[in-house]
Design a protein around this motif. Structure first.
Motif, short mmCIF file in Angstrom:
data_model
loop_
_atom_site.label_atom_id
_atom_site.label_comp_id
_atom_site.label_asym_id
_atom_site.label_seq_id
_atom_site.Cartn_x
_atom_site.Cartn_y
_atom_site.Cartn_z
N ARG A 198 0.64 -1.24 -0.12
CA ARG A 198 0.09 0.22 0.05
C ARG A 198 0.90 1.20 -0.15
O ARG A 198 1.99 1.09 0.51
N LEU A 199 0.44 2.11 -0.66
CA LEU A 199 0.87 3.61 -0.23
C LEU A 199 1.19 3.87 1.10
O LEU A 199 0.21 3.78 1.93
N GLY A 200 2.43 4.38 1.35
CA GLY A 200 2.63 4.80 2.78
C GLY A 200 2.61 6.07 3.30
O GLY A 200 2.20 6.93 2.68
N PRO A 201 2.91 6.35 4.60
CA PRO A 201 2.60 7.88 5.19
C PRO A 201 3.41 8.90 4.70
O PRO A 201 2.98 9.95 4.57
N GLU A 202 4.55 8.40 3.83
CA GLU A 202 5.56 9.44 3.33
C GLU A 202 4.80 10.15 2.19
O GLU A 202 4.78 11.24 1.98
N ILE A 203 4.06 9.36 1.53
CA ILE A 203 3.11 10.15 0.54
C ILE A 203 2.01 10.93 0.91
O ILE A 203 2.02 11.95 0.16
N ALA A 204 1.62 10.42 1.91
CA ALA A 204 0.48 11.53 2.63
C ALA A 204 1.29 12.73 2.98
O ALA A 204 0.67 13.89 2.87
N ARG A 205 2.23 12.61 3.59
CA ARG A 205 2.96 13.96 4.10
C ARG A 205 3.64 14.70 2.64
O ARG A 205 3.26 16.03 2.92
N LEU A 206 4.00 14.23 1.89
CA LEU A 206 4.32 14.76 0.66
C LEU A 206 3.16 15.62 0.11
O LEU A 206 3.20 16.84 -0.62
N ASN A 207 1.98 14.70 -0.01
CA ASN A 207 0.56 15.15 -0.46
C ASN A 207 0.28 16.52 0.42
O ASN A 207 -0.22 17.52 -0.39
N LEU A 208 0.34 16.72 1.58
CA LEU A 208 -0.01 17.71 2.47
C LEU A 208 0.84 18.85 2.25
O LEU A 208 0.28 20.10 2.13
N ILE A 209 2.18 18.58 1.92
CA ILE A 209 3.12 19.60 1.64
C ILE A 209 2.65 20.38 0.16
O ILE A 209 2.70 21.75 0.05
N GLU A 224 -0.46 22.58 0.46
CA GLU A 224 -0.21 23.68 1.33
C GLU A 224 0.45 24.84 0.44
O GLU A 224 0.31 25.91 0.32
N SER A 225 1.27 24.04 -0.52
CA SER A 225 2.04 25.17 -1.44
C SER A 225 1.56 25.35 -2.50
O SER A 225 1.71 26.36 -3.52
N MET A 226 0.47 24.82 -2.87
CA MET A 226 -0.56 24.84 -4.07
C MET A 226 -1.43 26.24 -4.11
O MET A 226 -2.59 26.12 -3.85
#
Length: 243
Positions: free
Chosen positions: A70-81, A84-86
């Protein structure tokens, strides 16, 4: 290093294989077996297993009790960043300014706002005689080009009616104003709104609008691409099938 072919750059092949595993996940996937990852990426299972290991170690992937990935929590962290920058205006305003610079007319983005259309972003024409409105102003969903575009596509980009893009209208909201509009899409094919070019009827004539059509399509494609909606925009240019 500039003379080295891209394929010969050390580590490039490994990086591409890592990215191929991450990008093989699709909407609706909860987890993928190693066999399915190998099938989607074209890698042999032993190679896919070897490449997936560092992705698990760095939390880009998680392996469950069944051995699936499964996709891991690091993907979610980068998605949040990323989100937020978008800041959408950082992408929209330069595109609007480029249209104003190229045409001398007012460029804006209109969105649906209940039963009205709302001007969300705008760069006004430098001409004293022009269409000058401010962001936040609402207009009726009449027969102006932006209203037609907003009615013609659903929030997820599906055609609601058959139209040629960009749409051009004269005198719909103001007897002395003309406009042309084309849809813009963002991530997951969601419709951002209508990209609009507006000016006086005696300046933004049908002939002049025809000359600006390629610039409007190019600007809408550029903005949609930056916002992650390129595929939806290209679909919008294709008329719906008639059965």
């Amino acid at each position: 290093m500039d003379d080295v072919p891209p394929a010969s750059v050390p580590g490039r092949a490994s990086a591409e294989r890592l990215l191929s595993i991450l990008s093989c996940f699709q909407r609706g996937d909860d987890s993928l077996s190693l066999s399915e990852i190998a099938r989607r990426t074209g890698l042999i299972k032993s190679t896919a297993l070897r490449i997936a290991h560092p992705l698990v170690e760095t939390s880009f992937l998680v392996r469950d009790n069944h051995g699936d990935y499964r996709l891991g929590p690091e993907i979610a962290r980068l998605n949040l960043i990323y989100h937020e920058s978008m800041r959408i205006e950082n992408y929209v305003l330069p595109v609007l300014q480029s249209l104003v610079d190229a045409t001398g007319e007012t460029a804006s983005i209109y969105i649906r706002h209940g039963s009205y259309r709302l001007c969300q972003y705008r760069v006004n024409s430098p001409h004293q005689l022009g269409v000058h409105k401010q962001p936040g102003e609402t207009r009726a969903m009449d027969e102006a080009s932006s209203a037609i575009v907003l009615r013609s596509f659903s929030d997820h980009g599906e055609h609601q009616s058959l139209i040629a893009l960009p749409v051009y209208t004269q005198g719909a909201s103001d007897p002395f104003a003309a406009s042309m509009a084309i849809p813009v899409f963002q991530n997951e094919g969601i419709m951002l709104g209508a990209l609009v070019l507006a000016g006086p009827c005696n300046r933004l004539t049908p002939g002049q609008a025809e000359l600006y059509s390629d610039q409007m399509r190019s600007a809408a494609l550029n903005l949609s691409r930056q916002l992650g909606g390129e595929a939806a925009f290209l679909r919008a240019l294709q008329p719906p099938r008639q059965f």
